[in-house]
Scaffold this motif. Structure first.
Motif, PDB file in Angstrom:
ATOM      1  N   THR A  35       0.844  -1.191   0.000  1.00 35.85           N
ATOM      2  CA  THR A  35       0.000   0.000   0.000  1.00 35.85           C
ATOM      3  C   THR A  35       0.883   1.246   0.000  1.00 35.85           C
ATOM      4  O   THR A  35       2.085   1.180   0.278  1.00 35.85           O
ATOM      5  CB  THR A  35      -0.908   0.040   1.226  1.00 35.85           C
ATOM      6  OG1 THR A  35      -0.089   0.165   2.406  1.00 35.85           O
ATOM      7  CG2 THR A  35      -1.752  -1.223   1.323  1.00 35.85           C
ATOM      8  N   ALA A  36       0.258   2.389  -0.280  1.00 33.42           N
ATOM      9  CA  ALA A  36       0.994   3.652  -0.252  1.00 33.42           C
ATOM     10  C   ALA A  36       1.550   3.915   1.147  1.00 33.42           C
ATOM     11  O   ALA A  36       2.660   4.429   1.298  1.00 33.42           O
ATOM     12  CB  ALA A  36       0.087   4.793  -0.697  1.00 33.42           C
ATOM     13  N   GLU A  58       3.838   5.547 -11.587  1.00 37.78           N
ATOM     14  CA  GLU A  58       2.771   4.876 -12.337  1.00 37.78           C
ATOM     15  C   GLU A  58       2.618   5.499 -13.718  1.00 37.78           C
ATOM     16  O   GLU A  58       2.429   4.797 -14.720  1.00 37.78           O
ATOM     17  CB  GLU A  58       1.463   4.953 -11.561  1.00 37.78           C
ATOM     18  CG  GLU A  58       0.348   4.149 -12.189  1.00 37.78           C
ATOM     19  CD  GLU A  58      -0.924   4.156 -11.360  1.00 37.78           C
ATOM     20  OE1 GLU A  58      -1.857   3.407 -11.726  1.00 37.78           O
ATOM     21  OE2 GLU A  58      -0.996   4.902 -10.360  1.00 37.78           O
ATOM     22  N   ASP A  59       2.707   6.819 -13.790  1.00 39.77           N
ATOM     23  CA  ASP A  59       2.580   7.513 -15.062  1.00 39.77           C
ATOM     24  C   ASP A  59       3.693   7.111 -16.027  1.00 39.77           C
ATOM     25  O   ASP A  59       3.480   7.060 -17.240  1.00 39.77           O
ATOM     26  CB  ASP A  59       2.599   9.025 -14.825  1.00 39.77           C
ATOM     27  CG  ASP A  59       2.367   9.809 -16.113  1.00 39.77           C
ATOM     28  OD1 ASP A  59       1.305   9.632 -16.725  1.00 39.77           O
ATOM     29  OD2 ASP A  59       3.259  10.593 -16.500  1.00 39.77           O
ATOM     30  N   ARG A  64       2.327  -0.474 -11.244  1.00 42.87           N
ATOM     31  CA  ARG A  64       0.891  -0.546 -11.535  1.00 42.87           C
ATOM     32  C   ARG A  64       0.148  -0.556 -10.209  1.00 42.87           C
ATOM     33  O   ARG A  64       0.696  -0.992  -9.176  1.00 42.87           O
ATOM     34  CB  ARG A  64       0.556  -1.784 -12.356  1.00 42.87           C
ATOM     35  CG  ARG A  64       1.050  -3.078 -11.758  1.00 42.87           C
ATOM     36  CD  ARG A  64       0.743  -4.273 -12.642  1.00 42.87           C
ATOM     37  NE  ARG A  64       1.433  -5.478 -12.183  1.00 42.87           N
ATOM     38  CZ  ARG A  64       1.042  -6.241 -11.184  1.00 42.87           C
ATOM     39  NH1 ARG A  64      -0.057  -5.922 -10.511  1.00 42.87           N
ATOM     40  NH2 ARG A  64       1.723  -7.318 -10.840  1.00 42.87           N
ATOM     41  N   ALA A  65      -1.073  -0.103 -10.221  1.00 41.18           N
ATOM     42  CA  ALA A  65      -1.898  -0.040  -9.012  1.00 41.18           C
ATOM     43  C   ALA A  65      -3.134  -0.905  -9.182  1.00 41.18           C
ATOM     44  O   ALA A  65      -3.676  -1.031 -10.287  1.00 41.18           O
ATOM     45  CB  ALA A  65      -2.300   1.402  -8.719  1.00 41.18           C
ATOM     46  N   LYS A  72      -5.464   0.616  -1.986  1.00 43.75           N
ATOM     47  CA  LYS A  72      -4.851   0.511  -3.300  1.00 43.75           C
ATOM     48  C   LYS A  72      -3.469  -0.099  -3.112  1.00 43.75           C
ATOM     49  O   LYS A  72      -2.679   0.359  -2.277  1.00 43.75           O
ATOM     50  CB  LYS A  72      -4.738   1.887  -3.962  1.00 43.75           C
ATOM     51  CG  LYS A  72      -4.173   1.840  -5.387  1.00 43.75           C
ATOM     52  CD  LYS A  72      -3.996   3.226  -5.963  1.00 43.75           C
ATOM     53  CE  LYS A  72      -5.308   3.830  -6.425  1.00 43.75           C
ATOM     54  NZ  LYS A  72      -5.091   5.078  -7.180  1.00 43.75           N
ATOM     55  N   TYR A  73      -3.197  -1.137  -3.892  1.00 42.02           N
ATOM     56  CA  TYR A  73      -1.930  -1.845  -3.785  1.00 42.02           C
ATOM     57  C   TYR A  73      -1.071  -1.559  -5.016  1.00 42.02           C
ATOM     58  O   TYR A  73      -1.562  -1.560  -6.151  1.00 42.02           O
ATOM     59  CB  TYR A  73      -2.160  -3.349  -3.653  1.00 42.02           C
ATOM     60  CG  TYR A  73      -2.791  -3.734  -2.339  1.00 42.02           C
ATOM     61  CD1 TYR A  73      -1.998  -4.082  -1.250  1.00 42.02           C
ATOM     62  CD2 TYR A  73      -4.173  -3.721  -2.179  1.00 42.02           C
ATOM     63  CE1 TYR A  73      -2.569  -4.425  -0.031  1.00 42.02           C
ATOM     64  CE2 TYR A  73      -4.753  -4.061  -0.964  1.00 42.02           C
ATOM     65  CZ  TYR A  73      -3.939  -4.414   0.103  1.00 42.02           C
ATOM     66  OH  TYR A  73      -4.510  -4.739   1.310  1.00 42.02           O
ATOM     67  N   PHE A  74       0.225  -1.351  -4.767  1.00 38.02           N
ATOM     68  CA  PHE A  74       1.167  -1.034  -5.831  1.00 38.02           C
ATOM     69  C   PHE A  74       2.154  -2.182  -6.008  1.00 38.02           C
ATOM     70  O   PHE A  74       2.569  -2.823  -5.046  1.00 38.02           O
ATOM     71  CB  PHE A  74       1.929   0.251  -5.513  1.00 38.02           C
ATOM     72  CG  PHE A  74       1.043   1.472  -5.456  1.00 38.02           C
ATOM     73  CD1 PHE A  74       0.811   2.234  -6.593  1.00 38.02           C
ATOM     74  CD2 PHE A  74       0.446   1.846  -4.260  1.00 38.02           C
ATOM     75  CE1 PHE A  74      -0.005   3.353  -6.539  1.00 38.02           C
ATOM     76  CE2 PHE A  74      -0.375   2.969  -4.198  1.00 38.02           C
ATOM     77  CZ  PHE A  74      -0.603   3.723  -5.338  1.00 38.02           C
TER      78      PHE A  74
END
Length: 225
Positions: A35-36, A58-59, A64-65, A72-74
């Motif tokens: 997570t963040a 991510e951009d 990816r999220a 929200k998991y990264f």
């Protein structure tokens, strides 16, 4: 005379140059989603700062999220990003490698760690050496293929041969050992098996894997006969 277009990797290099983003990517290199908040703690920044940094990664297509429930998991975008980060680690650690890996803070990572879901470090190198010495793997154009004895070994271990997408087994240059360890879906399945058996335990703040008493009794004799 005009300038040549800026290489596409220049933007990625600029993102990796930031220590906070680099620490976040290093945490995700273990192969687990986080997570963040977890990444913020690991990188030593506020959640607000982490959100901004993660958005940039991510951009750029480096992570990816995935949303699950309220969280929200990264994770790293794919295995190519993981290999690129490992390659950068190899380049960055070329100076006085032996002395650095003798330091107490580096020892757990050197002994055993995750490399995007598979076993790396001394135990990862030992695993590949054992599989080759025992004749459980043979080289192929795509990497490695299990032999009949290798399939028997997996059955005795209680692990089915992985099927589905992704390369099954191939060499990956180890960051600390400068020798190959095993990568691919087979390597990931093996590490998952070791974790499920509680032979290895992951750390909370780094990629290091600790050998448990059960692992000393079952895993080490298998990998380091």
């Amino acid at each position: 005379m005009g300038h040549a277009p800026e290489p596409r990797f220049a933007r990625v290099a600029a993102l990796l140059a930031d220590p906070t983003r680099a620490r976040m990517l290093a945490l995700l290199l273990a192969g687990e989603s986080r997570t963040a908040g977890e990444l913020a703690r690991g990188a030593g920044v506020t959640p607000q700062a982490a959100t901004s940094q993660l958005a940039q990664l991510e951009d750029a297509g480096l992570i990816r999220a995935r949303k699950q429930g309220r969280h929200k998991y990264f994770a790293l975008a794919d295995v190519e990003v993981a290999h690129a980060l490992e390659a950068l680690s190899l380049v960055a650690e070329r100076d006085d490698v032996t002395a650095r890996w003798r330091r107490p803070a580096y020892q757990p990572l050197k002994r055993a760690r995750r490399c995007y879901g598979h076993l790396a470090g001394e135990l990862g190198v030992a695993q590949l050496k054992m599989l080759l010495a025992q004749g459980h793997l043979r080289e192929s154009a795509e990497g490695f293929v299990p032999t009949a004895s290798g399939e028997d070994w997996l059955r005795q271990l209680g692990l089915p041969l992985p099927t589905g997408g992704g390369r099954l087994a191939y060499r990956c240059m180890d960051w600390s050992e400068r020798q190959d360890h095993l990568a691919g879906t087979l390597a990931t399945a093996l590490l998952d098996h070791y974790l499920q058996r509680d032979w290895l335990r992951p750390g909370q703040e780094d990629r290091a894997l600790r050998v448990t008493p059960a692992g000393e009794a079952r895993l080490l004799p298998m990998l380091e006969p």
